[in-house]
Enzyme design. Structure first.
Site, PDB file in Angstrom:
ATOM      1  N   MET A 225       0.770  -1.232   0.214  1.00 34.24           N
ATOM      2  CA  MET A 225      -0.046  -0.058   0.028  1.00 34.24           C
ATOM      3  C   MET A 225       0.790   1.251  -0.003  1.00 34.24           C
ATOM      4  SD  MET A 225      -2.972   0.974   2.737  1.00 34.24           S
ATOM      5  CE  MET A 225      -3.403   2.583   2.765  1.00 34.24           C
TER       6      MET A 225
ATOM      7  N   HIS B  40     -10.517  -0.936   3.801  1.00 31.22           N
ATOM      8  CA  HIS B  40     -10.905  -2.024   3.041  1.00 31.22           C
ATOM      9  C   HIS B  40     -11.216  -2.902   3.968  1.00 31.22           C
ATOM     10  CE1 HIS B  40      -7.017  -3.460   4.023  1.00 31.22           C
ATOM     11  NE2 HIS B  40      -6.461  -2.451   3.447  1.00 31.22           N
TER      12      HIS B  40
ATOM     13  N   TYR C  74     -22.687 -59.203  11.415  1.00 28.62           N
ATOM     14  CA  TYR C  74     -22.723 -58.290  10.249  1.00 28.62           C
ATOM     15  C   TYR C  74     -23.181 -59.088   8.971  1.00 28.62           C
ATOM     16  CZ  TYR C  74     -19.462 -55.198  13.258  1.00 28.62           C
ATOM     17  OH  TYR C  74     -19.080 -54.474  14.025  1.00 28.62           O
TER      18      TYR C  74
ATOM     19  N   HIS D 244     -19.326 -48.339   8.784  1.00 26.26           N
ATOM     20  CA  HIS D 244     -18.563 -48.947   7.477  1.00 26.26           C
ATOM     21  C   HIS D 244     -19.046 -48.156   6.373  1.00 26.26           C
ATOM     22  CE1 HIS D 244     -17.672 -52.585  10.159  1.00 26.26           C
ATOM     23  NE2 HIS D 244     -16.937 -51.439  10.659  1.00 26.26           N
TER      24      HIS D 244
ATOM     25  N   ASN E 261     -14.673 -55.905   7.962  1.00 25.15           N
ATOM     26  CA  ASN E 261     -14.382 -54.323   8.396  1.00 25.15           C
ATOM     27  C   ASN E 261     -13.653 -53.761   7.427  1.00 25.15           C
ATOM     28  OD1 ASN E 261     -14.555 -56.090  10.708  1.00 25.15           O
ATOM     29  ND2 ASN E 261     -15.113 -54.469  11.943  1.00 25.15           N
TER      30      ASN E 261
HETATM   31  N1  6FA Z   1     -12.862 -50.274  10.109  1.00 29.08           N
HETATM   32  C1  6FA Z   1     -12.260 -51.227  10.225  1.00 29.08           C
HETATM   33  O1  6FA Z   1     -11.814 -51.902   9.267  1.00 29.08           O
HETATM   34  N2  6FA Z   1     -11.992 -51.743  11.416  1.00 29.08           N
HETATM   35  C2  6FA Z   1     -12.562 -51.351  12.568  1.00 29.08           C
HETATM   36  O2  6FA Z   1     -12.447 -51.918  13.835  1.00 29.08           O
HETATM   37  C3  6FA Z   1     -13.288 -50.123  12.565  1.00 29.08           C
HETATM   38  N3  6FA Z   1     -14.007 -49.753  13.726  1.00 29.08           N
HETATM   39  C4  6FA Z   1     -14.348 -48.423  13.625  1.00 29.08           C
HETATM   40  C5  6FA Z   1     -14.963 -47.648  14.656  1.00 29.08           C
HETATM   41  O3  6FA Z   1     -14.936 -48.287  15.795  1.00 29.08           O
HETATM   42  C6  6FA Z   1     -15.641 -46.612  14.508  1.00 29.08           C
HETATM   43  C7  6FA Z   1     -16.271 -45.875  15.927  1.00 29.08           C
HETATM   44  C8  6FA Z   1     -15.755 -45.837  13.372  1.00 29.08           C
HETATM   45  C9  6FA Z   1     -16.191 -44.686  13.173  1.00 29.08           C
HETATM   46  C10 6FA Z   1     -15.233 -46.288  12.389  1.00 29.08           C
HETATM   47  C11 6FA Z   1     -14.623 -47.771  12.224  1.00 29.08           C
HETATM   48  N4  6FA Z   1     -14.114 -48.511  11.149  1.00 29.08           N
HETATM   49  C12 6FA Z   1     -13.568 -49.762  11.256  1.00 29.08           C
HETATM   50  C13 6FA Z   1     -14.313 -48.051   9.747  1.00 29.08           C
HETATM   51  C14 6FA Z   1     -13.111 -47.246   9.437  1.00 29.08           C
HETATM   52  O4  6FA Z   1     -12.287 -46.468  10.333  1.00 29.08           O
HETATM   53  C15 6FA Z   1     -13.288 -46.131   8.243  1.00 29.08           C
HETATM   54  O5  6FA Z   1     -14.212 -46.844   7.161  1.00 29.08           O
HETATM   55  C16 6FA Z   1     -12.345 -45.260   7.615  1.00 29.08           C
HETATM   56  O6  6FA Z   1     -11.550 -44.754   8.895  1.00 29.08           O
HETATM   57  C17 6FA Z   1     -12.738 -44.337   6.463  1.00 29.08           C
HETATM   58  O7  6FA Z   1     -11.573 -43.925   5.974  1.00 29.08           O
HETATM   59  P1  6FA Z   1     -11.788 -42.541   4.863  1.00 29.08           P
HETATM   60  O8  6FA Z   1     -10.363 -42.289   4.786  1.00 29.08           O
HETATM   61  O9  6FA Z   1     -12.626 -42.814   4.111  1.00 29.08           O
HETATM   62  O10 6FA Z   1     -12.056 -41.250   6.060  1.00 29.08           O
HETATM   63  P2  6FA Z   1     -12.010 -40.969   7.433  1.00 29.08           P
HETATM   64  O11 6FA Z   1     -13.430 -40.537   8.062  1.00 29.08           O
HETATM   65  O12 6FA Z   1     -11.531 -42.094   8.284  1.00 29.08           O
HETATM   66  O13 6FA Z   1     -11.152 -39.647   7.424  1.00 29.08           O
HETATM   67  C18 6FA Z   1     -11.307 -38.491   6.768  1.00 29.08           C
HETATM   68  C19 6FA Z   1     -10.781 -37.415   7.359  1.00 29.08           C
HETATM   69  O14 6FA Z   1     -10.990 -36.064   6.768  1.00 29.08           O
HETATM   70  C20 6FA Z   1     -10.866 -37.124   8.905  1.00 29.08           C
HETATM   71  O15 6FA Z   1      -9.658 -36.837   9.612  1.00 29.08           O
HETATM   72  C21 6FA Z   1     -11.365 -35.710   8.831  1.00 29.08           C
HETATM   73  O16 6FA Z   1     -11.462 -35.097   9.978  1.00 29.08           O
HETATM   74  C22 6FA Z   1     -11.050 -35.144   7.512  1.00 29.08           C
HETATM   75  N5  6FA Z   1     -11.995 -34.188   6.902  1.00 29.08           N
HETATM   76  C23 6FA Z   1     -13.235 -34.428   6.607  1.00 29.08           C
HETATM   77  N6  6FA Z   1     -13.634 -33.286   6.106  1.00 29.08           N
HETATM   78  C24 6FA Z   1     -12.867 -32.400   5.969  1.00 29.08           C
HETATM   79  C25 6FA Z   1     -12.809 -31.115   5.584  1.00 29.08           C
HETATM   80  N7  6FA Z   1     -13.968 -30.670   4.987  1.00 29.08           N
HETATM   81  N8  6FA Z   1     -11.716 -30.129   5.585  1.00 29.08           N
HETATM   82  C26 6FA Z   1     -10.534 -30.935   6.143  1.00 29.08           C
HETATM   83  N9  6FA Z   1     -10.532 -32.244   6.647  1.00 29.08           N
HETATM   84  C27 6FA Z   1     -11.680 -32.924   6.460  1.00 29.08           C
HETATM   85  C1  ABL Z   2     -16.028 -51.974  13.886  1.00 29.87           C
HETATM   86  O1  ABL Z   2     -15.590 -52.216  12.658  1.00 29.87           O
HETATM   87  C2  ABL Z   2     -17.191 -51.026  13.973  1.00 29.87           C
HETATM   88  O2  ABL Z   2     -17.144 -50.137  13.184  1.00 29.87           O
HETATM   89  C3  ABL Z   2     -17.321 -50.480  15.547  1.00 29.87           C
HETATM   90  O3  ABL Z   2     -18.656 -50.216  15.772  1.00 29.87           O
HETATM   91  C4  ABL Z   2     -16.741 -51.793  16.470  1.00 29.87           C
HETATM   92  O4  ABL Z   2     -16.841 -51.311  17.756  1.00 29.87           O
HETATM   93  C5  ABL Z   2     -15.263 -51.987  16.330  1.00 29.87           C
HETATM   94  N1  ABL Z   2     -15.017 -52.084  14.667  1.00 29.87           N
HETATM   95  C6  ABL Z   2     -14.820 -53.208  16.820  1.00 29.87           C
HETATM   96  O5  ABL Z   2     -15.483 -54.262  16.648  1.00 29.87           O
HETATM   97  C7  ABL Z   2     -18.074 -51.137  18.529  1.00 29.87           C
HETATM   98  C8  ABL Z   2     -17.821 -51.032  20.051  1.00 29.87           C
HETATM   99  O6  ABL Z   2     -17.386 -52.364  20.426  1.00 29.87           O
HETATM  100  C9  ABL Z   2     -19.014 -50.884  20.849  1.00 29.87           C
HETATM  101  O7  ABL Z   2     -18.886 -50.804  22.099  1.00 29.87           O
HETATM  102  C10 ABL Z   2     -19.761 -49.566  20.367  1.00 29.87           C
HETATM  103  O8  ABL Z   2     -21.037 -49.517  20.949  1.00 29.87           O
HETATM  104  C11 ABL Z   2     -19.948 -49.763  18.898  1.00 29.87           C
HETATM  105  O9  ABL Z   2     -18.822 -49.774  18.234  1.00 29.87           O
HETATM  106  C12 ABL Z   2     -20.545 -48.569  18.368  1.00 29.87           C
HETATM  107  O10 ABL Z   2     -20.935 -48.370  16.929  1.00 29.87           O
END
Ligand code: 6FA
Ligand code: ABL
Length: 774
Positions: A83, A181, A628, A708, A751
């Site tokens: 500026m 601005h 599942y 999932h 999973n």
């Molecule tokens: N999958 C398995 O294979 N085994 C498991 O035991 C298992 N357990 C669970 C579980 O216990 C829970 C509670 C959850 C929620 C999922 C589980 N899953 C399991 C599923 C598995 O973790 C998911 O299928 C996998 O992580 C999906 O991977 P993605 O790469 O598709 O996506 P994420 O959601 O992991 O990551 C997305 C990232 O992008 C995050 O860090 C988020 O913060 C970021 N993001 C999103 N929007 C954004 C934005 N607008 N700007 C910047 N960052 C952003």
């Molecule tokens: C998975 O792939 C599932 O996404 C989860 O839901 C699951 O965990 C883990 N793996 C482990 O098998 C469960 C917890 O054991 C429960 O205590 C919980 O209530 C549930 O996730 C919630 O979705």
């Protein structure tokens, strides 16, 4: 009336994050300019210079234009990027006239009239209508200033712009005062490529063949060259990857390994200790190992009073922290089988040879079914008991990841992606190899709202962090690419907010006052984003048996763990805390009456999330079998956003298909078919007062959710049934890609994270191999 912000930002401009000018043709005048469209205010700035000359009447002049929406009450340009001590141009619309002036400022105060010899002439191409003012001007004597400085039109430079939505004090007076601005920004420009041999024609009002434009030049720019000014060398990026979940981290590692300049943006903050996380259980402070590191703390993720790691704007579980789902998941980890990547489940033929990518994954991230560092297994009572039950049903025990293709009548110890008794996953492996690379940049706590695009060309991403770029905009290079890895819900939302998706979702964005502005409707890209969503339906059966240690359903692991277990873990990352809750997994295939083979998967763990027994039971002896339904399942639903912009389920995907329900019920009946063969084994949920059919009918869909989600931006052959093509490029775009769970066309057998990570390896390879990139 201080003008400080332009001053204070300027020193940082040299470091990074400016837009760069490119060449475009104004569709109404036909003049070719070099400049930018600021993506936030949608103001276009363009410049064109006469053929290079060191002397002569035209050596210090140029033709410029500003195309501004009427919300722009005045616009300023600082030709040297600062500026103070630069020639400033200020203009606004007053009725049907443009009022303009050259100004000068010696400090960061109200600029006053420039006293040197510079002449501004408004050219006849100037228009003002209901939506825009479009000022085309000649600026003579403008590249050399009376303080001895100027711009070097043979070289590169930086231009600053200033925007205000507050009118000047006297719009009829070219020298009117005005307030500071309300916004400003910078861009790099290569003046050496901004000269035209048509300059005299332009002055004569002959710009070639103009095209008509309904929306103004800001939406019709064609990019032919992009250059970076000398002071913005740190940006733009070859690849901007949004989201540090498994998809984004693996893509970032592989693409930065190939030498590309990569920026990975994550909306959340640190997770494990290695990432700077510090959410540590009171008993683990000496180790610094966080809730996300210690496998035995997994179940406490669901019972914590301050669960900051879940995305608050997604109505199902999703991890918003470094690692995404892989930092908060149960870490069950299955190497993909051939069926997971077959054309039968929707993969293009070009994806079926997953083996090389799966091998790359396995070598970077091996699985273990004995995560404790001493090689022992702990808390295995539920394994022993259910293995008895399954053996009686014709199952055989295998090491699951030694035979990924064996998924019928098999069971084994649960396998995980834990490493050294701690959470491993992509954060502990791929992210760690990417981080030291000089061509890799990782930023956390940065939310991307949308991609900024010009039709099918993605220019960069819009973030909420204005320290990263003007107004938070971060550009890609001319051949640069953006990869969305925000997960099923996160990526879908970014697409909608970028004008990509079904019309109803884009209209939802349009009517949300806090959502970013969409591109004009003519640029909307209609793709089935959010359609085809799949998630496993899962049903919990809860049992008791005197041999079981329910581990108090993990209720005290955070605040009051069993002392010996805590001490053992702290001493050597061994014992109960080195493992998560699952202990056994099993699979069985079912032929359906509709010709599809469906797979049932079971996960067995001590404890139970909920019970509903009308009879007394011993809670210290509980365990859960979660059943599942996976590959072969035909049900699909829809995800999207709601009026508040939250990611949400629009149509439930569970048991929509009648045969899916029949098969799942059959699987449940089979699991309990020989309960009486194990003495004292009692099913308490459902209990004797309820049939399995009644239990499933009454099951709360919210708890049938398995976390999932796949297929929401599915891979496929055309824009009518898919969102990305076989190179994971979003249909209808030149340079937008998706690498996350959303591209997976069908639920994997187990999973999903193993399949997602193998797919990310393959996607990264295909993106790098695709011609036209950086
Ligand atoms: N999958 C398995 O294979 N085994 C498991 O035991 C298992 N357990 C669970 C579980 O216990 C829970 C509670 C959850 C929620 C999922 C589980 N899953 C399991 C599923 C598995 O973790 C998911 O299928 C996998 O992580 C999906 O991977 P993605 O790469 O598709 O996506 P994420 O959601 O992991 O990551 C997305 C990232 O992008 C995050 O860090 C988020 O913060 C970021 N993001 C999103 N929007 C954004 C934005 N607008 N700007 C910047 N960052 C952003
Ligand atoms: C998975 O792939 C599932 O996404 C989860 O839901 C699951 O965990 C883990 N793996 C482990 O098998 C469960 C917890 O054991 C429960 O205590 C919980 O209530 C549930 O996730 C919630 O979705």
């Amino acid at each position: 009336m201080l003008f400080r912000s332009l001053l204070t930002l300027l020193p940082f401009v040299g470091l990074a994050f400016s837009q760069s000018a490119s060449t475009f043709t104004d569709p109404t005048s036909g003049f070719q300019f070099t400049g930018i469209t600021d993506p936030v205010h949608e103001v276009t700035y363009g410049f064109t210079f006469p053929p290079l000359a060191t002397s002569g009447a035209q050596s210090t002049e140029f033709i410029g234009e500003i195309v501004a929406p009427v919300a722009s009450k005045w616009i300023g340009i600082a030709l040297g990027g600062a500026m103070a001590g630069d020639l400033l141009l200020v203009a606004w619309a007053n009725g049907n006239q443009i009022v303009s002036s050259t100004r000068w400022a010696t400090g960061y105060v109200q600029p006053t009239a420039y006293t040197g010899t510079a002449t501004l002439t408004t050219l006849p191409e100037t228009t003002i209508n209901a939506t825009h003012w479009h000022w085309v001007f000649r600026c003579q004597g403008c590249t050399q200033w009376n303080n001895g400085n100027g711009i070097d039109v043979t070289s590169e430079g930086v231009i600053a712009w200033a925007f205000s939505n507050v009118a000047v004090d006297d719009p009829s007076d070219p020298q009117s005062t005005f307030s500071e601005h309300t916004d400003f920004g910078f861009f790099g420009i290569d003046y050496s490529t901004a000269h035209t041999s048509n300059y005299q024609n332009y002055l004569a009002g002959n710009g070639g063949t103009p095209t008509t434009s309904p929306t103004g030049p800001s939406h019709t720019t064609t990019t032919t060259t992009t250059t970076t000014g000398p002071t913005v060398s740190a940006t733009p990026y070859d690849y901007i990857i949004v989201g540090a979940g498994p998809g984004g981290i693996i893509a970032a590692d592989r693409i930065s390994q190939a030498g590309k300049k990569v920026l990975l943006l994550e909306r959340g903050g640190p997770s494990t200790q290695e990432t700077g996380g510090n959410y540590v259980a009171p008993w683990a402070t000496s180790s610094g190992l966080t809730k996300f590191d210690i496998p035995g703390l997994f179940e406490s993720l669901f019972t914590d009073s301050n669960p900051f790691w879940w995305c608050k704007d997604i109505t199902v579980f999703a991890g918003c922290l470094v690692g995404g789902g892989t930092s908060v998941n149960g870490a069950l980890y299955w190497y993909p089988n051939d069926g997971d990547f077959s054309t039968n489940v929707g993969w293009p033929q070009s994806w079926t040879n997953h083996a090389p990518y799966t091998s790359m994954l396995e070598s970077r991230l091996p699985s273990t079914d004995h995560p404790s560092t001493d090689g022992q297994r702990y808390l295995e009572q539920s394994f022993n008991l259910v293995s008895q039950l399954l053996s009686g049903q014709g199952y055989r025990q295998i090491t699951i990841n030694d035979s990924p293709d064996s998924k019928d009548h098999v069971f084994g110890y649960s396998a995980f992606d834990f490493l050294n008794g701690k959470r491993g996953g992509p954060v502990a492996t791929y992210l760690q190899t990417a981080l030291p690379r000089p061509n890799f940049t990782f930023k956390t706590n940065v939310m991307v709202s949308n991609v900024v695009r010009n039709g099918s060309q993605i220019l960069g991403v819009q973030t909420n962090d204005s320290t990263l770029g003007p107004n938070g905009f971060i550009p890609v290079t001319a051949k640069g690419r953006v990869i969305l890895s925000g997960g099923a819900f996160g990526t879908s939302r970014i697409l909608y907010q970028s004008g990509i998706g079904p019309t109803d979702m884009l209209q939802t964005v349009q009517s949300n006052p806090s959502a970013p502005a969409l591109p004009p409707q003519a640029q909307w890209i209609n793709l089935p984003v959010g359609m085809n969503a799949q998630d496993n339906p899962s049903i919990n059966l809860v049992f008791t048996h005197p041999s079981i240690d329910a581990y108090d359903n993990w209720a005290d692991v955070w605040s009051d763990p069993r002392p010996a277990d805590a001490a053992q873990y702290l001493a050597s990352q061994s014992g109960v805390f080195a493992g998560a809750s699952p202990k056994l997994n099993f699979w069985r295939a079912y032929g359906g009456s509709d010709g599809f083979t469906r797979y049932a998967q079971g996960t067995v763990r001590p404890g139970a999330a909920s019970t509903n027994s009308s009879l007394p039971f011993n809670a210290t002896q509980m365990f859960t079998i979660t059943v599942y339904l996976s590959t072969g399942i035909q049900s699909r639903g829809r995800i999207g956003i709601d009026a508040a912009g939250r990611g949400t389920v629009l149509t439930n995907p569970w048991l929509v298909n009648a045969e899916d329900k029949t098969v799942l019920l059959q699987a449940l009946h089979d699991v309990v078919s020989n309960l009486p063969s194990v003495a004292n084994l009692t099913m308490i949920t459902p209990d004797v007062t309820q049939t399995l059919e009644e239990y499933v009918d009454l099951y709360d869909p919210a708890t049938m959710n398995s976390n999932h989600w796949v297929s929401t931006t599915t891979i496929g052959s055309s824009a009518s049934n898919a969102v990305v093509d076989q190179n994971v490029k979003v249909f209808g775009t030149n340079n937008l890609f998706i690498v996350d769970a959303g591209i997976v066309p069908h639920l994997p057998t187990g999973n999903p994270q193993g399949v997602i990570m193998s797919a990310a390896e393959q996607a990264a390879a295909k993106i790098l191999a695709l011609a036209g990139g950086p």
